[in-house]
Design a protein around this motif. Sequence first.
Motif, PDB file in Angstrom:
ATOM      1  N   GLY A 424      44.226  28.674  33.271  1.00  0.00           N
ATOM      2  CA  GLY A 424      43.860  29.254  31.969  1.00  0.00           C
ATOM      3  C   GLY A 424      45.068  29.423  31.070  1.00  0.00           C
ATOM      4  N   ARG A 425      44.881  30.161  29.976  1.00  0.00           N
ATOM      5  CA  ARG A 425      45.947  30.349  29.002  1.00  0.00           C
ATOM      6  C   ARG A 425      45.927  31.809  28.555  1.00  0.00           C
ATOM      7  NH1 ARG A 425      47.060  28.873  23.410  1.00  0.00           N
ATOM      8  NH2 ARG A 425      44.892  29.441  23.080  1.00  0.00           N
ATOM      9  N   LEU A 426      47.091  32.434  28.583  1.00  0.00           N
ATOM     10  CA  LEU A 426      47.165  33.831  28.157  1.00  0.00           C
ATOM     11  C   LEU A 426      48.154  33.919  27.007  1.00  0.00           C
ATOM     12  CD1 LEU A 426      46.229  36.743  29.033  1.00  0.00           C
ATOM     13  CD2 LEU A 426      48.483  36.955  30.040  1.00  0.00           C
ATOM     14  N   VAL A 427      47.723  34.496  25.895  1.00  0.00           N
ATOM     15  CA  VAL A 427      48.631  34.665  24.759  1.00  0.00           C
ATOM     16  C   VAL A 427      48.682  36.147  24.406  1.00  0.00           C
ATOM     17  CG1 VAL A 427      49.078  34.051  22.356  1.00  0.00           C
ATOM     18  CG2 VAL A 427      48.004  32.387  23.877  1.00  0.00           C
ATOM     19  N   VAL A 428      49.908  36.698  24.377  1.00  0.00           N
ATOM     20  CA  VAL A 428      50.078  38.104  23.991  1.00  0.00           C
ATOM     21  C   VAL A 428      50.809  38.117  22.658  1.00  0.00           C
ATOM     22  CG1 VAL A 428      51.066  40.326  24.619  1.00  0.00           C
ATOM     23  CG2 VAL A 428      50.272  38.769  26.407  1.00  0.00           C
ATOM     24  N   ARG A 429      50.156  38.677  21.636  1.00  0.00           N
ATOM     25  CA  ARG A 429      50.776  38.727  20.299  1.00  0.00           C
ATOM     26  C   ARG A 429      51.015  40.184  19.942  1.00  0.00           C
ATOM     27  NH1 ARG A 429      48.507  33.672  18.560  1.00  0.00           N
ATOM     28  NH2 ARG A 429      46.391  34.299  19.035  1.00  0.00           N
ATOM     29  N   SER A 430      52.215  40.474  19.501  1.00  0.00           N
ATOM     30  CA  SER A 430      52.471  41.863  19.121  1.00  0.00           C
ATOM     31  C   SER A 430      53.605  41.937  18.117  1.00  0.00           C
ATOM     32  CB  SER A 430      52.819  42.679  20.370  1.00  0.00           C
ATOM     33  OG  SER A 430      52.809  44.047  20.042  1.00  0.00           O
ATOM     34  N   GLU A 431      53.527  42.941  17.245  1.00  0.00           N
ATOM     35  CA  GLU A 431      54.584  43.235  16.270  1.00  0.00           C
ATOM     36  C   GLU A 431      54.731  44.748  16.282  1.00  0.00           C
ATOM     37  OE1 GLU A 431      56.332  41.647  13.795  1.00  0.00           O
ATOM     38  OE2 GLU A 431      55.489  39.637  14.084  1.00  0.00           O
ATOM     39  N   PRO A 432      55.953  45.257  16.249  1.00  0.00           N
ATOM     40  CA  PRO A 432      56.075  46.721  16.177  1.00  0.00           C
ATOM     41  C   PRO A 432      55.305  47.243  14.960  1.00  0.00           C
ATOM     42  CG  PRO A 432      58.208  45.725  16.636  1.00  0.00           C
ATOM     43  CD  PRO A 432      57.272  44.600  16.370  1.00  0.00           C
ATOM     44  N   GLY A 433      54.465  48.230  15.192  1.00  0.00           N
ATOM     45  CA  GLY A 433      53.690  48.832  14.096  1.00  0.00           C
ATOM     46  C   GLY A 433      52.427  48.062  13.721  1.00  0.00           C
ATOM     47  N   GLU A 434      52.248  46.886  14.293  1.00  0.00           N
ATOM     48  CA  GLU A 434      51.103  46.050  13.881  1.00  0.00           C
ATOM     49  C   GLU A 434      50.042  45.915  14.968  1.00  0.00           C
ATOM     50  OE1 GLU A 434      50.737  44.449  10.855  1.00  0.00           O
ATOM     51  OE2 GLU A 434      52.485  45.618  10.255  1.00  0.00           O
ATOM     52  N   GLY A 435      50.223  46.574  16.072  1.00  0.00           N
ATOM     53  CA  GLY A 435      49.241  46.462  17.138  1.00  0.00           C
ATOM     54  C   GLY A 435      49.495  45.269  18.042  1.00  0.00           C
ATOM     55  N   THR A 436      48.645  45.133  19.055  1.00  0.00           N
ATOM     56  CA  THR A 436      48.834  44.094  20.070  1.00  0.00           C
ATOM     57  C   THR A 436      47.510  43.399  20.334  1.00  0.00           C
ATOM     58  OG1 THR A 436      50.526  45.459  21.104  1.00  0.00           O
ATOM     59  CG2 THR A 436      49.604  43.691  22.460  1.00  0.00           C
ATOM     60  N   THR A 437      47.575  42.074  20.505  1.00  0.00           N
ATOM     61  CA  THR A 437      46.367  41.323  20.862  1.00  0.00           C
ATOM     62  C   THR A 437      46.644  40.490  22.104  1.00  0.00           C
ATOM     63  OG1 THR A 437      45.814  41.145  18.538  1.00  0.00           O
ATOM     64  CG2 THR A 437      44.641  39.689  20.025  1.00  0.00           C
ATOM     65  N   VAL A 438      45.775  40.624  23.084  1.00  0.00           N
ATOM     66  CA  VAL A 438      45.891  39.807  24.301  1.00  0.00           C
ATOM     67  C   VAL A 438      44.702  38.860  24.320  1.00  0.00           C
ATOM     68  CG1 VAL A 438      45.879  39.850  26.824  1.00  0.00           C
ATOM     69  CG2 VAL A 438      47.066  41.643  25.558  1.00  0.00           C
ATOM     70  N   GLU A 439      44.988  37.553  24.379  1.00  0.00           N
ATOM     71  CA  GLU A 439      43.896  36.565  24.382  1.00  0.00           C
ATOM     72  C   GLU A 439      43.954  35.741  25.651  1.00  0.00           C
ATOM     73  OE1 GLU A 439      44.125  35.701  19.566  1.00  0.00           O
ATOM     74  OE2 GLU A 439      44.460  34.106  21.044  1.00  0.00           O
ATOM     75  N   LEU A 440      42.809  35.651  26.293  1.00  0.00           N
ATOM     76  CA  LEU A 440      42.731  34.860  27.525  1.00  0.00           C
ATOM     77  C   LEU A 440      41.683  33.760  27.350  1.00  0.00           C
ATOM     78  CD1 LEU A 440      42.957  34.411  30.701  1.00  0.00           C
ATOM     79  CD2 LEU A 440      41.022  35.971  30.843  1.00  0.00           C
ATOM     80  N   ASP A 441      42.052  32.535  27.756  1.00  0.00           N
ATOM     81  CA  ASP A 441      41.060  31.449  27.806  1.00  0.00           C
ATOM     82  C   ASP A 441      41.031  30.900  29.217  1.00  0.00           C
ATOM     83  OD1 ASP A 441      39.960  30.784  25.093  1.00  0.00           O
ATOM     84  OD2 ASP A 441      42.105  30.950  24.660  1.00  0.00           O
ATOM     85  N   VAL A 442      39.845  30.925  29.837  1.00  0.00           N
ATOM     86  CA  VAL A 442      39.707  30.309  31.165  1.00  0.00           C
ATOM     87  C   VAL A 442      38.730  29.148  31.025  1.00  0.00           C
ATOM     88  CG1 VAL A 442      39.647  31.008  33.568  1.00  0.00           C
ATOM     89  CG2 VAL A 442      39.120  32.681  31.778  1.00  0.00           C
ATOM     90  N   PRO A 443      39.174  27.932  31.322  1.00  0.00           N
ATOM     91  CA  PRO A 443      38.258  26.799  31.194  1.00  0.00           C
ATOM     92  C   PRO A 443      37.213  26.797  32.310  1.00  0.00           C
ATOM     93  CG  PRO A 443      40.330  26.067  32.148  1.00  0.00           C
ATOM     94  CD  PRO A 443      40.493  27.528  31.835  1.00  0.00           C
ATOM     95  N   SER A 444      36.079  26.153  32.036  1.00  0.00           N
ATOM     96  CA  SER A 444      35.085  25.976  33.102  1.00  0.00           C
ATOM     97  C   SER A 444      35.601  24.935  34.064  1.00  0.00           C
ATOM     98  CB  SER A 444      33.775  25.483  32.509  1.00  0.00           C
ATOM     99  OG  SER A 444      33.182  26.511  31.794  1.00  0.00           O
ATOM    100  N   ARG A 445      35.224  25.056  35.324  1.00  0.00           N
ATOM    101  CA  ARG A 445      35.666  24.036  36.272  1.00  0.00           C
ATOM    102  C   ARG A 445      34.692  22.897  36.313  1.00  0.00           C
ATOM    103  NH1 ARG A 445      36.684  28.555  38.529  1.00  0.00           N
ATOM    104  NH2 ARG A 445      34.670  28.479  39.501  1.00  0.00           N
TER     105      ARG A 445
END
Length: 445
Positions: A424-445
């Motif tokens: 899969g793919r994990l993306v963590v986006r964050s900026e001080p003061g701007e909050g945090t977003t964690v995105e996960l994509d798991v493909p079907s097998r």
Amino acid sequence: MRVVSTKTSRTRPSSPPTARAVLLWFVLGTALASAVVIGGGYVALRSVAIDEAKRDTRAKVLEVAHLVESVIGDDILAGGQAAVTAVDDVVIARVLDASVVRVKIWSADGRVVYSDLPAQVGGRYALDDEQLALLREGGAEVEVSSLDRPENALDRGQGELIEAYTRIRTPSGTPALLEIYQRFDSVNASARRLLGALAPPILGGMALLLLVQAPLVWSLSRRLQRGHEEREALLANAIAASNRERRRVASYLHDGPVQEIAGLAFALAPVAEDAKRRGEAEVATELGAAIERLRLTVRDLRALLVELHPPHLAAAGLEAAITDLVSPLEGQGVDVSVAVRGGDAIDQGQEALVFRVAQEAVRNVIAHADPRRVEVAVVGGLAGARLVVADDGRGFDPDERAARAAEGHLGLALLEELVRQAGGRLVVRSEPGEGTTVELDVPSR
Ligand SMILES: Nc1ncnc2c1ncn2[C@@H]1O[C@H](COP(=O)(O)OP(=O)(O)OP(=O)(O)O)[C@@H](O)[C@H]1O
Ligand SMILES: [Mg+2]
């Protein structure tokens, strides 16, 4: 809290098509390709044959013109019987045959002055531009006959015909048009003949291709199918094994240390009371502190139990499990929304990963973010599952994370590793003061 869900039942994700279906598709595809080659070949060959027939008819009309000019008299234009007979003799004896079925002569004003079918003589039809051009300039014109034209009323019933015109001259030099009709059946017949010769090697080639490739297709798709089944079984085993292990540890902790320590704290309470009553204040305080520490330990162990043996995902469902995760946030007055869509398409393996990532992301929100709002969204589909955990909290910069990692805080790093292993793919986006977003994509097998 808003909870949105479209999940009603759980099914497996799409698995590769069966070998039988793949083979059927392959055979159908080959049959279709053969049909296209044969059909297209017929059309192409027919058009070649038509061109060939037109060339042939063109040569024929010029040849007939030569013959007719050698016997024609000027009074043919006025319907003179002698001239008609002279032409008739040549036409019947030397022109008409199985292929040339009609011969007509037209005057420049569009009158049929001769036909081997006498009933046609005398008819008058407007000449078209091509015919007028022929009269002026000579040459020959060939086309597939439109038998629905009035001038061809008596030429029907012979099947399809090709007609050809050319200019002839009477002895005095007056131009007239000579027209012959040739049978067209032979064109279809020759296209069919050519195709008859080509079809066996084409069909044979296709059949050979089918014979050579079908076993390959079959075995490849069988292998694909088996691979899929093996992966599924491995994953299911791994999950089952890890669940078993967790349950074992959880039940050991629960039945052993937790009971022991809780019992110890319980047993020590009267001792502390006694000491207090006897006036041994120092001992009583120490015992009280020890009892408090034991209680805290029991509380920590119980929290660990819940982590080790969370509400069984498959039974409770992803949404219920995630809702449990975020409940501490709600307790703190944070605006929380949980949305699970297309849960039907998410299989057990994906679900475990989605839950694991949601767990760490929500834990981080609780520990570090101090948000006003948190959104957790899960979307399942044919391509795979997607999880987004977004907060509007204090955020962080990469240096901060690196510093924490150096101190052994590896929650996100371990998660990234886990997701990578699962493809899969994990993306963590964050900026001080701007909050945090964690995105996960798991493909079907
Ligand atoms: N939602 C968030 N809001 C603010 N900061 C965050 C958030 N998520 C992570 N962080 C920052 O990133 C750091 C790394 O997070 P990570 O989960 O890897 O470790 P941790 O939570 O500190 O420790 P561990 O997960 O090992 O108990 C955190 O220490 C924190 O500073
Ligand atoms: Mg963490």
